[in-house]
Write a protein that holds these residues in place. Structure first.
Motif, short mmCIF file in Angstrom:
data_model
loop_
_atom_site.label_atom_id
_atom_site.label_comp_id
_atom_site.label_asym_id
_atom_site.label_seq_id
_atom_site.Cartn_x
_atom_site.Cartn_y
_atom_site.Cartn_z
N SER A 64 0.87 -1.17 0.00
CA SER A 64 0.00 0.00 0.00
C SER A 64 0.91 1.22 0.00
O SER A 64 2.13 1.11 0.16
CB SER A 64 -0.93 0.02 1.22
OG SER A 64 -0.20 0.31 2.40
N ALA A 101 -2.51 -6.49 -2.74
CA ALA A 101 -2.70 -5.04 -2.76
C ALA A 101 -4.12 -4.75 -3.23
O ALA A 101 -4.80 -5.64 -3.76
CB ALA A 101 -1.68 -4.37 -3.69
N LEU A 102 -4.54 -3.52 -3.06
CA LEU A 102 -5.85 -3.14 -3.58
C LEU A 102 -5.87 -3.35 -5.10
O LEU A 102 -4.85 -3.21 -5.78
CB LEU A 102 -6.13 -1.67 -3.25
CG LEU A 102 -6.43 -1.39 -1.77
CD1 LEU A 102 -6.46 0.11 -1.52
CD2 LEU A 102 -7.74 -2.02 -1.34
N HIS A 158 -4.05 -1.16 -7.63
CA HIS A 158 -2.58 -1.07 -7.59
C HIS A 158 -1.88 -2.21 -8.34
O HIS A 158 -0.70 -2.11 -8.63
CB HIS A 158 -2.11 -1.07 -6.14
CG HIS A 158 -2.43 0.19 -5.40
ND1 HIS A 158 -2.49 0.25 -4.02
CD2 HIS A 158 -2.72 1.44 -5.86
CE1 HIS A 158 -2.79 1.49 -3.66
NE2 HIS A 158 -2.94 2.22 -4.76
N SER A 199 -8.31 3.25 0.03
CA SER A 199 -7.18 3.17 -0.88
C SER A 199 -6.24 4.36 -0.71
O SER A 199 -5.12 4.34 -1.20
CB SER A 199 -7.68 3.12 -2.33
OG SER A 199 -8.40 4.30 -2.64
N ASN A 219 -6.39 -5.01 0.54
CA ASN A 219 -5.37 -4.41 1.38
C ASN A 219 -4.96 -5.46 2.40
O ASN A 219 -5.79 -5.94 3.18
CB ASN A 219 -5.94 -3.17 2.09
CG ASN A 219 -4.87 -2.42 2.87
OD1 ASN A 219 -3.99 -3.02 3.49
ND2 ASN A 219 -4.97 -1.11 2.86
N GLU A 276 -11.02 -1.32 3.68
CA GLU A 276 -9.92 -0.38 3.86
C GLU A 276 -10.02 0.73 2.82
O GLU A 276 -10.59 0.56 1.74
CB GLU A 276 -8.58 -1.10 3.71
CG GLU A 276 -8.34 -2.14 4.78
CD GLU A 276 -8.11 -1.52 6.14
OE1 GLU A 276 -7.44 -0.47 6.21
OE2 GLU A 276 -8.60 -2.08 7.12
#
Length: 384
Positions: free
Chosen positions: A134, A231-232, A235, A187, A256, A185
């Motif tokens: 992140s 990762a999100l 990304h 970003s 996340n 979560e």
């Protein structure tokens, strides 16, 4: 303490000494469990001493064990343990290697280091790195089919975008707008005033490029393990765009990583990796069976020993949890002789064979017992 790499194993295998001491043991990360680790270590030292006394005097044995004695009384060392420990010692050599997975207790006195557990750690086909990515937190994990543990990043690897870009970060006139990401979560996408959005997006790309390069150079390249990204979703494509890591897997975990506990993250990782793991095992077993049928492979101990000494082995498969108290007595003929593992000149045959094949440029793979082809503990695919 050193990071375990293929290069380190090769360096250890290249050293020749009349006495090489190898010690392996599981350790613990926190109290009260880790209070027992120095005690278990001293018990293993006694086993080394008993083996040494079969050939050497009490004074000589004490001299060989002196570095172990120093380590046994180093409270700072034991307070920073992980899950496993390997100690390899000889004249002028003392390597303490922290492992992020438990290993079975083992002591060995021989004329070469016992490195099979280290090769298993690095070369087993189920091992991988997982990168939790992140903008504000970088985490790296080591995993296999049984476990996932977080490892401490080295000082050269930045932990967030601020550390990576420093004064070059476009942040003086930016604000952070939070958008809901997977797992609840945010970003943390940045939007700047006065056309700064493009610049902050460039910051993200530069940050990902720094992280991708650092992880490749410091972790993937030395181990050869595949890299899984967590990762999100937004990304993933950018990280893949900037990464030059050939071991970065095309599929990843689209959350996340901070939004789930480590057990859940392990399960999600292995769900992605297990099909490829099983496929690799099956393909290598099939390759061995075909080679054996064609006269270019064998699981006969003496035949494989001869082929190893002649440099004819392309790939050697050895069983992870097996030790064979046999010594290669003649490198020219591959002759072997049964011995006692307590003998200070005897190591495990599978370990010796793996060392020899590696020196000859071959590949060594360590398989779990239930996946081994045959029942002899080894299987070789020949070059010719």
């Amino acid at each position: 303490m050193k990071m375990l790499t293929k290069k380190l194993i090769s360096e250890l295998q290249s050293k020749t000494h009349k006495v090489c001491l190898s010690l392996y043991m599981p350790t613990h990360r926190s109290r009260p469990e880790n209070l027992q680790d120095p005690i278990r270590f001293k018990n293993l030292m006694k086993q080394l001493e008993e083996s040494l006394l079969l050939k050497y005097s009490s004074a000589e044995a004490k001299a060989f064990l002196e570095p172990f004695e120093v380590l046994a009384n180093d409270s700072e060392f034991w307070s920073h343990a992980a899950d496993g420990l390997a100690i390899l010692s000889a004249e002028g050599v003392f390597e303490s290697i922290i492992l992020h997975m438990p290993v079975d207790e083992l002591t060995m006195v021989a004329d070469s280091f016992h490195t099979k557990p280290l090769r298993q750690y690095l070369q087993s086909v189920d091992r991988y790195h997982l990168l939790g990515l992140s903008l504000h937190d970088i985490r790296l994990f080591e995993g296999n089919r049984h476990s996932l543990v977080e490892i401490e990043l080295d000082e050269e690897t930045p932990k967030n975008i601020e550390q990576a870009l420093g004064d070059e970060l476009t942040g003086k006139h930016t604000t952070v707008a939070s958008y809901g990401g997977a797992g609840g979560e945010s970003s943390g996408m940045r939007h700047g005033h006065g056309g700064r959005k493009d610049e902050t997006e460039k910051d993200t790309e530069r940050f990902f490029r720094v992280i991708a390069n650092q992880i490749y150079e410091h972790y993937t390249k030395p181990t050869g393990w595949p890299l899984l990204l967590a990762a999100l979703p937004e990304h993933h494509s950018l990280f893949h765009k900037v990464s030059k890591n050939p071991m970065l897997l095309p599929e990843g975990i689209g959350i996340n990583p901070a939004s789930v506990n480590i057990d859940k993250l392990r399960d999600m990782a292995w769900e992605l990796l297990e099909p490829e793991y099983l496929s690799q095992l099956d393909k290598l077993v099939e390759r061995f069976e075909q080679a054996k049928a064609d006269g270019k492979g064998s699981d006969d101990m003496k035949e494989v020993a001869i082929a190893a000494t002649e440099g004819r082995i392309d790939t050697l498969i050895i069983e992870a949890d097996r030790m064979i108290a046999v010594r290669i007595t003649n490198l020219a003929t591959g002759n072997t002789q049964k011995k006692d593992l307590q003998n200070p000149r005897v190591d495990d045959l599978l370990d010796d064979m793996g060392e020899l094949v590696t020196k000859m440029g071959g590949q060594v793979m360590v398989f779990p017992t239930d996946k081994m082809p045959g029942k002899t503990g080894l299987a070789a695919i020949y070059r010719y």
